[in-house]
Design an enzyme around this catalytic site. Sequence first.
Site, PDB file in Angstrom:
ATOM      1  N   HIS A 189      -6.634 -17.358   2.036  1.00  0.00           N
ATOM      2  CA  HIS A 189      -7.436 -17.142   0.740  1.00  0.00           C
ATOM      3  C   HIS A 189      -7.595 -18.368   0.198  1.00  0.00           C
ATOM      4  CE1 HIS A 189      -7.516 -15.085  -3.697  1.00  0.00           C
ATOM      5  NE2 HIS A 189      -8.644 -14.751  -2.985  1.00  0.00           N
ATOM      6  N   GLU A 211     -10.999 -17.681   3.521  1.00  0.00           N
ATOM      7  CA  GLU A 211     -12.045 -17.173   2.706  1.00  0.00           C
ATOM      8  C   GLU A 211     -12.061 -18.126   1.660  1.00  0.00           C
ATOM      9  OE1 GLU A 211     -12.756 -15.142  -1.300  1.00  0.00           O
ATOM     10  OE2 GLU A 211     -11.236 -16.576  -0.769  1.00  0.00           O
ATOM     11  N   ASP A 225     -14.919 -19.481  -1.971  1.00  0.00           N
ATOM     12  CA  ASP A 225     -15.783 -18.915  -2.843  1.00  0.00           C
ATOM     13  C   ASP A 225     -16.963 -19.904  -3.123  1.00  0.00           C
ATOM     14  OD1 ASP A 225     -14.042 -16.518  -3.984  1.00  0.00           O
ATOM     15  OD2 ASP A 225     -12.897 -18.507  -4.344  1.00  0.00           O
ATOM     16  N   HIS A 235     -14.471 -21.300  -7.439  1.00  0.00           N
ATOM     17  CA  HIS A 235     -14.062 -19.827  -7.825  1.00  0.00           C
ATOM     18  C   HIS A 235     -14.438 -19.714  -9.423  1.00  0.00           C
ATOM     19  CE1 HIS A 235     -11.686 -16.518  -9.584  1.00  0.00           C
ATOM     20  NE2 HIS A 235     -11.616 -16.230  -8.557  1.00  0.00           N
ATOM     21  N   GLU A 280     -17.280 -16.136   0.408  1.00  0.00           N
ATOM     22  CA  GLU A 280     -17.574 -15.107  -0.933  1.00  0.00           C
ATOM     23  C   GLU A 280     -18.659 -15.713  -1.660  1.00  0.00           C
ATOM     24  OE1 GLU A 280     -14.383 -14.086  -3.182  1.00  0.00           O
ATOM     25  OE2 GLU A 280     -16.040 -13.068  -4.838  1.00  0.00           O
TER      26      GLU A 280
HETATM   27  O1  G3P Z   1     -12.725 -12.278  -1.194  1.00  0.00           O
HETATM   28  C1  G3P Z   1     -11.742 -11.654  -1.853  1.00  0.00           C
HETATM   29  C2  G3P Z   1     -11.200 -12.341  -2.983  1.00  0.00           C
HETATM   30  O2  G3P Z   1     -11.104 -13.515  -2.843  1.00  0.00           O
HETATM   31  C3  G3P Z   1     -11.970 -11.726  -4.226  1.00  0.00           C
HETATM   32  O3  G3P Z   1     -11.307 -12.200  -5.444  1.00  0.00           O
HETATM   33  O4  G3P Z   1     -11.443 -13.367  -7.160  1.00  0.00           O
HETATM   34  O5  G3P Z   1      -9.977 -14.401  -5.402  1.00  0.00           O
HETATM   35  O6  G3P Z   1     -12.467 -14.281  -5.467  1.00  0.00           O
HETATM   36  P1  G3P Z   1     -11.099 -13.794  -5.884  1.00  0.00           P
HETATM   37 MG    MG Z   2     -12.631 -15.112  -3.536  1.00  0.00          MG
END
Ligand code: G3P
Ligand code: MG
Length: 250
Positions: free
Chosen positions: A10, A37, A39, A52, A112
Amino acid sequence: MWSYPRILAHRGGGTLAPENTVAGVRRGMDAGYRAIEFDVMLARDGVPVVLHDPELGRTVAGTGSVADMDALDLAARDAGSWFGPDYEGEPVPLFVEFAQYCKAHGVWMNIEIKPVPGHDAETGAVVARLAAALFADEIAAGRVGQVPLLSSFSETALAAAREAAPRVPRAWLTEALPPDWEPRARALDAVAIHTDHTRLTASGAAQVKAAGFGLFCYTVNAPARVRELFGWGVDGLCTDRIDLIPPDFF
Ligand code: G3P
Ligand code: MG
């Protein structure tokens, strides 16, 4: 259908390195990860950056909105010191450079799309177009498992991504499954549902799988829960605890 790795780091390197940085990806690779993953949002000049929060202050030194700064200004800022002195000077990555780095190192991407509020459609379109250009050969050859998967909580962003680059697959991110999840996912031509594992039930997982979608959970940090979710038919998940949950855990 899920043509991708099952366990992703993540935000690049989970909580073992500053999130959404190249240092994070390197930390993930050190732990054996080749799937992440992260952002993405647009800076003022329309150039996507890996971040993020739409406001500075938490992970990036400074104050103000990402929407009020150009990408190169952001890229010159420190996104590492908040995590620890070893990471001082670690920059905010430009999306294209970051994606090229991942591609060059064989790191698969769940991108994302995280628009600054009010910039949903343009963010979806720009990110999808750039991803399509970067993976044009893989898309043309049908190597679907190598092409990034776009995801977003914003249906507007996903609709724009579909319009701009229909062959880059999309997943709909939803904190919980609403009653009308299936028509909404189909309207986006999504290949997968990405959801908060704490709000998912075994029955919800079964419904998503029976409808033919991939099912991905965020953010799972306990090994026992990983086993349980995979037992429910979940296809993939991301974790912050890349130290506890290796990429081949299951
Ligand atoms: O993509 C899954 C997750 O990352 C969504 O929440 O706030 O960590 O971007 P966040
Ligand atoms: Mg995310």
